[in-house]
Design a protein around this motif. Structure first.
Motif, PDB file in Angstrom:
ATOM      1  N   THR A  47      -0.245  -9.926   9.320  1.00  0.00           N
ATOM      2  CA  THR A  47       0.335  -9.798   7.987  1.00  0.00           C
ATOM      3  C   THR A  47      -0.146  -8.539   7.286  1.00  0.00           C
ATOM      4  O   THR A  47       0.648  -7.820   6.659  1.00  0.00           O
ATOM      5  N   VAL A  48      -1.433  -8.262   7.355  1.00  0.00           N
ATOM      6  CA  VAL A  48      -1.982  -7.092   6.675  1.00  0.00           C
ATOM      7  C   VAL A  48      -1.390  -5.810   7.253  1.00  0.00           C
ATOM      8  O   VAL A  48      -0.998  -4.901   6.514  1.00  0.00           O
ATOM      9  N   LEU A  49      -1.310  -5.728   8.583  1.00  0.00           N
ATOM     10  CA  LEU A  49      -0.729  -4.545   9.221  1.00  0.00           C
ATOM     11  C   LEU A  49       0.732  -4.382   8.840  1.00  0.00           C
ATOM     12  O   LEU A  49       1.196  -3.261   8.576  1.00  0.00           O
ATOM     13  N   THR A  50       1.472  -5.479   8.794  1.00  0.00           N
ATOM     14  CA  THR A  50       2.883  -5.406   8.414  1.00  0.00           C
ATOM     15  C   THR A  50       3.039  -4.893   6.990  1.00  0.00           C
ATOM     16  O   THR A  50       3.914  -4.070   6.709  1.00  0.00           O
ATOM     17  N   ARG A  51       2.179  -5.379   6.082  1.00  0.00           N
ATOM     18  CA  ARG A  51       2.249  -4.916   4.698  1.00  0.00           C
ATOM     19  C   ARG A  51       1.945  -3.422   4.601  1.00  0.00           C
ATOM     20  O   ARG A  51       2.607  -2.692   3.847  1.00  0.00           O
ATOM     21  N   LYS A  52       0.980  -2.957   5.373  1.00  0.00           N
ATOM     22  CA  LYS A  52       0.667  -1.527   5.365  1.00  0.00           C
ATOM     23  C   LYS A  52       1.827  -0.701   5.894  1.00  0.00           C
ATOM     24  O   LYS A  52       2.145   0.370   5.352  1.00  0.00           O
ATOM     25  N   ILE A  53       2.469  -1.184   6.961  1.00  0.00           N
ATOM     26  CA  ILE A  53       3.610  -0.458   7.518  1.00  0.00           C
ATOM     27  C   ILE A  53       4.727  -0.348   6.491  1.00  0.00           C
ATOM     28  O   ILE A  53       5.321   0.727   6.299  1.00  0.00           O
ATOM     29  N   LEU A  54       5.041  -1.445   5.809  1.00  0.00           N
ATOM     30  CA  LEU A  54       6.090  -1.412   4.786  1.00  0.00           C
ATOM     31  C   LEU A  54       5.717  -0.470   3.642  1.00  0.00           C
ATOM     32  O   LEU A  54       6.570   0.265   3.126  1.00  0.00           O
ATOM     33  N   LYS A  55       4.440  -0.480   3.264  1.00  0.00           N
ATOM     34  CA  LYS A  55       4.003   0.390   2.164  1.00  0.00           C
ATOM     35  C   LYS A  55       4.164   1.860   2.541  1.00  0.00           C
ATOM     36  O   LYS A  55       4.702   2.655   1.755  1.00  0.00           O
ATOM     37  N   TYR A  56       3.750   2.227   3.746  1.00  0.00           N
ATOM     38  CA  TYR A  56       3.865   3.626   4.152  1.00  0.00           C
ATOM     39  C   TYR A  56       5.307   4.014   4.442  1.00  0.00           C
ATOM     40  O   TYR A  56       5.675   5.193   4.288  1.00  0.00           O
ATOM     41  N   MET A  57       6.126   3.060   4.832  1.00  0.00           N
ATOM     42  CA  MET A  57       7.555   3.348   4.969  1.00  0.00           C
ATOM     43  C   MET A  57       8.153   3.741   3.626  1.00  0.00           C
ATOM     44  O   MET A  57       8.972   4.666   3.537  1.00  0.00           O
ATOM     45  N   ILE A  58       7.747   3.052   2.561  1.00  0.00           N
ATOM     46  CA  ILE A  58       8.237   3.392   1.225  1.00  0.00           C
ATOM     47  C   ILE A  58       7.762   4.781   0.829  1.00  0.00           C
ATOM     48  O   ILE A  58       8.527   5.585   0.264  1.00  0.00           O
ATOM     49  N   TYR A  59       6.495   5.113   1.120  1.00  0.00           N
ATOM     50  CA  TYR A  59       5.987   6.448   0.818  1.00  0.00           C
ATOM     51  C   TYR A  59       6.798   7.525   1.551  1.00  0.00           C
ATOM     52  O   TYR A  59       7.147   8.567   0.971  1.00  0.00           O
ATOM     53  N   CYS A  78      21.353  10.461  -7.824  1.00  0.00           N
ATOM     54  CA  CYS A  78      21.325   9.689  -6.579  1.00  0.00           C
ATOM     55  C   CYS A  78      19.904   9.565  -6.043  1.00  0.00           C
ATOM     56  O   CYS A  78      19.477   8.481  -5.615  1.00  0.00           O
ATOM     57  N   VAL A  79      19.174  10.675  -6.091  1.00  0.00           N
ATOM     58  CA  VAL A  79      17.799  10.664  -5.598  1.00  0.00           C
ATOM     59  C   VAL A  79      16.938   9.746  -6.453  1.00  0.00           C
ATOM     60  O   VAL A  79      16.134   8.958  -5.932  1.00  0.00           O
ATOM     61  N   LEU A  80      17.080   9.827  -7.777  1.00  0.00           N
ATOM     62  CA  LEU A  80      16.292   8.960  -8.658  1.00  0.00           C
ATOM     63  C   LEU A  80      16.639   7.495  -8.444  1.00  0.00           C
ATOM     64  O   LEU A  80      15.763   6.626  -8.515  1.00  0.00           O
ATOM     65  N   THR A  81      17.899   7.214  -8.178  1.00  0.00           N
ATOM     66  CA  THR A  81      18.284   5.833  -7.883  1.00  0.00           C
ATOM     67  C   THR A  81      17.573   5.324  -6.644  1.00  0.00           C
ATOM     68  O   THR A  81      17.045   4.206  -6.627  1.00  0.00           O
ATOM     69  N   GLY A  82      17.537   6.146  -5.600  1.00  0.00           N
ATOM     70  CA  GLY A  82      16.839   5.738  -4.391  1.00  0.00           C
ATOM     71  C   GLY A  82      15.353   5.545  -4.619  1.00  0.00           C
ATOM     72  O   GLY A  82      14.747   4.589  -4.108  1.00  0.00           O
ATOM     73  N   VAL A  83      14.735   6.432  -5.387  1.00  0.00           N
ATOM     74  CA  VAL A  83      13.298   6.317  -5.674  1.00  0.00           C
ATOM     75  C   VAL A  83      13.007   5.054  -6.475  1.00  0.00           C
ATOM     76  O   VAL A  83      12.067   4.301  -6.164  1.00  0.00           O
ATOM     77  N   ILE A  84      13.812   4.780  -7.491  1.00  0.00           N
ATOM     78  CA  ILE A  84      13.597   3.591  -8.331  1.00  0.00           C
ATOM     79  C   ILE A  84      13.832   2.313  -7.525  1.00  0.00           C
ATOM     80  O   ILE A  84      13.102   1.323  -7.679  1.00  0.00           O
ATOM     81  N   CYS A  85      14.831   2.326  -6.652  1.00  0.00           N
ATOM     82  CA  CYS A  85      15.102   1.142  -5.826  1.00  0.00           C
ATOM     83  C   CYS A  85      13.915   0.819  -4.922  1.00  0.00           C
ATOM     84  O   CYS A  85      13.506  -0.339  -4.797  1.00  0.00           O
ATOM     85  N   HIS A  86      13.327   1.841  -4.327  1.00  0.00           N
ATOM     86  CA  HIS A  86      12.178   1.590  -3.462  1.00  0.00           C
ATOM     87  C   HIS A  86      10.931   1.258  -4.271  1.00  0.00           C
ATOM     88  O   HIS A  86      10.020   0.593  -3.758  1.00  0.00           O
ATOM     89  N   ALA A  87      10.886   1.689  -5.523  1.00  0.00           N
ATOM     90  CA  ALA A  87       9.807   1.231  -6.394  1.00  0.00           C
ATOM     91  C   ALA A  87       9.944  -0.264  -6.673  1.00  0.00           C
ATOM     92  O   ALA A  87       8.938  -0.987  -6.772  1.00  0.00           O
ATOM     93  N   ALA A  88      11.188  -0.739  -6.759  1.00  0.00           N
ATOM     94  CA  ALA A  88      11.406  -2.182  -6.926  1.00  0.00           C
ATOM     95  C   ALA A  88      10.955  -2.935  -5.682  1.00  0.00           C
ATOM     96  O   ALA A  88      10.343  -4.003  -5.776  1.00  0.00           O
ATOM     97  N   TYR A  89      11.243  -2.397  -4.491  1.00  0.00           N
ATOM     98  CA  TYR A  89      10.760  -3.039  -3.271  1.00  0.00           C
ATOM     99  C   TYR A  89       9.234  -3.051  -3.215  1.00  0.00           C
ATOM    100  O   TYR A  89       8.633  -3.989  -2.686  1.00  0.00           O
ATOM    101  N   TRP A 146      18.698   1.019   4.175  1.00  0.00           N
ATOM    102  CA  TRP A 146      18.594  -0.292   4.824  1.00  0.00           C
ATOM    103  C   TRP A 146      17.213  -0.618   5.378  1.00  0.00           C
ATOM    104  O   TRP A 146      16.844  -1.791   5.440  1.00  0.00           O
ATOM    105  N   MET A 147      16.445   0.365   5.826  1.00  0.00           N
ATOM    106  CA  MET A 147      15.267   0.086   6.644  1.00  0.00           C
ATOM    107  C   MET A 147      14.222  -0.748   5.911  1.00  0.00           C
ATOM    108  O   MET A 147      13.760  -1.776   6.423  1.00  0.00           O
ATOM    109  N   VAL A 148      13.834  -0.342   4.713  1.00  0.00           N
ATOM    110  CA  VAL A 148      12.803  -1.088   3.982  1.00  0.00           C
ATOM    111  C   VAL A 148      13.291  -2.473   3.564  1.00  0.00           C
ATOM    112  O   VAL A 148      12.583  -3.469   3.791  1.00  0.00           O
ATOM    113  N   PRO A 149      14.477  -2.617   2.954  1.00  0.00           N
ATOM    114  CA  PRO A 149      14.932  -3.981   2.612  1.00  0.00           C
ATOM    115  C   PRO A 149      15.031  -4.896   3.820  1.00  0.00           C
ATOM    116  O   PRO A 149      14.659  -6.070   3.748  1.00  0.00           O
TER     117      PRO A 149
END
Length: 216
Positions: A47-59, A78-89, A146-149
């Motif tokens: 679980t911890v490794l998976t959370r780290k992978i998702l976090k760095y994927m967002i970065y 468009c870019v700000l929308t993508g950044v804000i969406c991944h901030a929500a994730y 799609w990848m992060v969601p």
């Protein structure tokens, strides 16, 4: 007689290739489902490794959006929308892998997912935007939309789907013993759906291992 090249309607050939195409698509979908199920099983153990992978994927995707704006001149909205969406994730990470269906972070992430699709869809179909090939669009949407969601979808657990005793367990303690026993197993959303489908098809889980009882 052989095949007549001037025959405008090779009926049997059309039926053959159409049937083969749908069989190949079904096989491909089955392979994807097996792969995703295996990933969900792995995330239960790490679980911890998976959370780290998702976090760095967002970065990484935040960095990609920045480069798209700075290098290729993609529209700022468009870019700000993508950044804000991944901030929500990103707000799903503190309680990962558990989520609550009525939590503001999950609702906000779903809204962000839809908004990201709408914004990028309208950008790419705009007559003033550059012409992109289908492969380019698919690659962009896979990485940046799609990848992060989807990573969250196959690894998170809805609270009321967790097995008894898992709701109060700290998800940050991977492979930690509780009273000499390994922590209870988490049931992820995707894994639960696949298990239900297997139960509907086979009556019982055909891959379940027989339980062994140890004498006290």
């Amino acid at each position: 007689m052989g095949y007549r090249y001037n025959d405008p309607t090779p009926m049997f050939f059309n039926v053959l290739v159409t049937t083969s195409f749908y069989m190949a698509m079904a096989f491909f979908a089955l392979c994807l489902a097996c792969g995703f199920y295996y990933i969900a099983e792995l995330s239960e153990e790490y679980t911890v490794l998976t959370r780290k992978i998702l976090k760095y994927m967002i970065y990484v995707i935040w960095a990609v959006y920045s480069l798209l704006w700075l290098v290729d001149g993609f529209p700022l909205y468009c870019v700000l929308t993508g950044v804000i969406c991944h901030a929500a994730y990103f707000t799903l990470l503190p309680r990962f892998p558990f989520v609550t269906l009525t939590s503001p972070s999950l609702i906000g992430s779903v809204v962000a997912f839809v908004a990201s699709h709408v914004v990028w869809y309208h950008y790419f179909i705009d007559s003033y935007s550059p012409a992109y090939e289908y492969g380019h669009l698919l690659g962009f949407f896979f990485l940046c939309v799609w990848m992060v969601p989807f990573g969250f979808f196959i690894t998170v657990t809805v609270d009321n789907m967790a097995l008894p005793g898992t709701g109060s367990i700290d998800s940050s303690a991977d492979d930690v013993a509780f009273g000499g026993k390994k922590r209870p197993k988490i049931t992820h959303v995707l894994a639960a759906w696949i298990n239900r489908i297997k139960e509907k098809l086979f009556g019982v889980d055909p891959f379940a291992q027989p339980m062994s009882h140890k004498a006290n």
